[in-house]
Design an enzyme around this catalytic site. Structure first.
Site, PDB file in Angstrom:
ATOM      1  N   ARG E 199       0.615  -0.940  -0.330  1.00 18.15           N
ATOM      2  CA  ARG E 199       0.097  -0.027   0.201  1.00 18.15           C
ATOM      3  C   ARG E 199       0.941   1.292  -0.107  1.00 18.15           C
ATOM      4  NH1 ARG E 199      -3.099  -0.390   4.706  1.00 18.15           N
ATOM      5  NH2 ARG E 199      -4.908   1.377   4.045  1.00 18.15           N
ATOM      6  N   THR E 247     -12.910   3.463  -9.943  1.00 16.07           N
ATOM      7  CA  THR E 247     -11.687   2.454  -8.820  1.00 16.07           C
ATOM      8  C   THR E 247     -10.904   3.031  -9.680  1.00 16.07           C
ATOM      9  OG1 THR E 247     -13.045   2.047  -6.516  1.00 16.07           O
ATOM     10  CG2 THR E 247     -11.713   0.551  -8.095  1.00 16.07           C
TER      11      THR E 247
END
Lengths: 264, 264, 264, 264, 264
Positions: E199, E247
């Site tokens: 991440r 997204t």
């Protein structure tokens, strides 16, 4: 500036930004940018597909038209240009135009959009505001007033951000005292960034779908980011219904700089 | 008016705005603009890319068509034109059309859109409303009634703003008395601007996605801004679910003025 | 009907609306329009830019194709046409199609969109619903039932409005009794308009993004407006999450009328 | 199948749907359609204006390309096609693609979009999901489990509906027991439709802007409508933030059927 | 890599991804990707219709231009490319660009969009963020800190997901302690996926319409899906007003891989 197209444009390679050039009679820019009761219009445009197909010489001819339209309206207007391309979604250039009367702004933008240059543009968004005397500041403590009057750091502030804001109905239903108290907290949260982030406020209610247009100039984008973060933490932010949409991020450019970039 | 295209258009340079020209038989404009039970349609259009490519003579030919279509329908309709270009986002011109029957408005707009001129246009937005007798005013105190009856300041009011409004379900669920009390507060807040901002209300429920279309004319945009700000501070505003989206800001123009501007 | 293109189309000038013309075998239109368990599709289209460039003869050829496609599917379908142009935002014509099976509707619309005429169209919106036996009426008092059974005023009802509705999750969570009580109030509010505004309800849950499509015919748009206003004042309206978006307002036209208008 | 284009395509008139044709080596379709841990992508496309202008032979050549691209990827993928045209808003065809790895799906769709056929398409929408073992079923009473295991009615189920769902943050904040209890109520409401409406669930959280993609097949659209109506009445539905947008309604077609319809 | 176009491009068939190629002087990529105070811009583009019509040689010439523009800016920037086509709605390629100054990113994207290659592109979306020192981690227990420092699993992580997030005003109104406690719960929920899902967080407040851009790399999309599902179950998620929209899901590609795929 690239000498080849500069020669074609018939302007000196050393020419500085148009509005800084004392050789032209122009609107009292300083007054328009500081007085209350002045209208400010933000008009963002994107180039259409035709523009992409233009070769160098054709582009320069069109940019000469842009320059001409701007010069023609400088008598009554203060006109600023920003390059949004690469930093904002669906817009390439942004005009900020100040005038004592909105119809003078309309004349300029009608001329611009109707010009050979304007036919390369699609309107991305148009917003209007009005400058007014500070609403809450008169009731603030003297030390805040003093800090607000201190000048921002000297030097270029190349980054510009424009954020429209709509307050909730609950905000407007609060009495003036409660709003003033929250705006004091808002102002205190902003003070640490006073020197590096220059702000200007436009009142839009009724002129557009938003209540305010907030305009920022900075050389330190991280400071600007931290400023907004601080402002989102004060109580007044809970009365904000729309923040951005769009957020326009760009860089301030003199007309000749924009022309140079677009000519390529 | 530019003499060259005026000659091409075959109209006198001194001709005043079409609907002010007594030489043509026309709908009883005054009655349509003041009576209750009249339908009002707001139709905004943007020029498509073809328009931008038209040269002067071709434009003038198309504008002659526009003029012809408008003249042809003036028997039954009151037609007003506004220039939105430069002040509104995705629209260049706005028609406000009043008629006793909506199908007459449709006939006009079908003719307009199907004409050679209309083929240069994209529909930007169409909204409809109905004029009705004042709903709450009969119960207001006499001094408010008197002020509402006083005429607005004489002189041109060049700026026009059109704002659609949708009330919340909670508003309609209130009993008539509560709504009347809030509308009295609303009206009192608006009174200080009665002389400089002219208002007209259209009821839209069911005819469109909004409940009201509010229409404003003024020569002082700052007064208009302050009027809306005052109206957002009264309780009734908390029952507003949509305000604007779009807000159309433009300038009122006689048909010949619009033609002159668009011919260039 | 204009004789010139009528001759080109090879149809008699006196021919009445297609579906009123007994000379063709056709679906049992009456049954499709009144029975429960029938699917109704609303498909709105806007003309693309190509259409605007077609000359008279080319248009008539394309409209002949439209006529042919409609005739070909009339065995299984009830097909109605409406002119939205001038009254609705981004749509020119609306088809309402009833059938016992949705796939027959798809066959028609695939044929239509794939035809030479259909290539001039952009889909503006497609919605589907199902007719069902009245849900709450059986429990209503006899006098309401009687009024609901009384016929609406005779004569043409040229205006048509289509409004999709989505109820909130809270509505569906109510037990049947509570919903029935609110629907009784809703029905009572609508009764005064029963004679001048004809209504038809389609159930859409799952077939589309809405729960209902409400369809209205009237010759008195002001009555229709007042009907919707009354319906927004009853409690059941508070359980409405979406009302319109789009609202389609248009006029009912026989196929030949539409062809005549579009041929010009 | 139309013999003329079938001959052009070089395929037998009797050829059944591609994936039913044992003559080609293909992905283990059955496994991909029933196993957990499989990725499913829904990709909807609309034809662009170029397609409408293609004549018969050019279309058939392009459809041959479509067939080739599908065949080439059948080793790793299970590919299903649906005709949305006429029933859904802005999409003509829908691909449902199952694979053990998302990158294999991407390869197929990149090939498809980059092919001569793909150049006729605009992407209408792409959504992804993952099949997982039933989350709540293991805790259900045995009779529910048994009913869920009973096969659906045999025979073709031509109608297909795809509905994306996003749950509210409140849903995910509930503990597993409370969600399980509500899902039991949800499942019981759905059981009466188990035989006529086939369902399949895809988990999308993070892969797209929704939490679930629900997929339905039926021959009785009214049953499907009543199923969704029942599901909107249970408590779990109150935790749904988005339902549809889009709702895709279409009909299942073998590749050759789609080709036949599109060839015309 | 296909030898034919590789020869045309004048690059070796064995050339690895541009930024892994030590033969070019380049920005200190490692530092830009790990330091705080670095700006990261995500710019997604879709090909326009012109691109689809280009033949192989013309495409390769344009891709050579892309390669040239990227190389020219590698002195100051870390540039990553992702293939979104087939997996994301209205975008084909995504650039992630890191720099110490936003104006360097603008220069690159202005050059890119103005290049012959860029003229084939439409902007799909542009978002900006700033990397900062971890805000809440310093107060976490040592074992969490240790786990966060452990490296993720080695090996390629081909899938990339970019999700913008906007927090509610209520989130920012919480005091730092309460936010820290919730972020601890958030972090604990994420830890099980630390090894398989990498991440990176960007702070966007003020630079765009969102507060954060979250960026994920993984080879196991199911793990990523389960990670997001876990994060939606913690209390902090209830303060999220926007999650996605868009997204972006795609695959990481070296510049030469992208060129190879697009050349076909």
């Amino acid at each position: 500036m690239n000498t080849q197209w500069a020669r074609l444009l018939g302007i000196g390679v050393l020419a500085v930004s148009l509005w800084a050039n004392g050789a032209f009679a122009a609107a009292d820019r300083e007054k328009l940018l500081t007085d209350p009761g002045v209208y400010g219009t933000f008009a963002a445009y994107a180039f259409n597909d035709d523009w992409g197909k233009k070769e160098g010489a054709a582009r320069i001819a069109l940019l000469t038209v842009l320059k001409g339209v701007v010069e023609q309206h400088r008598e009554k207007l203060a006109i600023d240009l920003y390059l949004l391309r690469g930093l904002s979604d669906h817009a390439d250039i942004l005009f900020r135009v100040h005038a004592g009367e909105m119809r003078d702004i309309q004349r300029f933008l009608v001329d611009l959009q109707g010009s050979a240059f304007g036919k390369q543009l699609k309107v991305s968004g148009i917003m209007h505001g009005l400058t007014k005397k500070a609403n809450y500041v008169p009731g603030f403590p003297d030390e805040i007033k003093a800090e607000l009057k201190s000048p921002s750091d000297p030097g270029a502030k190349p980054y510009v951000v424009v954020i429209p804001i709509r307050k909730s109905a609950d905000w407007w239903a609060l009495d003036q005292d409660k709003r003033a108290a929250m705006m004091k907290e808002h102002t205190e949260a902003a003070l640490p960034y006073h020197k590096t982030v220059k702000r200007k406020l436009y009142h839009s209610t009724g002129l557009d779908d938003v209540d305010f247009i907030t305009y920022f100039e900075t050389s330190k984008l991280e400071d600007f980011h931290n400023l907004i973060l601080s402002l989102e933490k004060v109580k007044e932010f809970q009365y904000t219904r729309r923040f951005g949409h769009p957020t326009w991020l760009g860089t301030a450019k003199a007309l000749d700089e924009i022309i140079e970039i677009l000519a390529q």
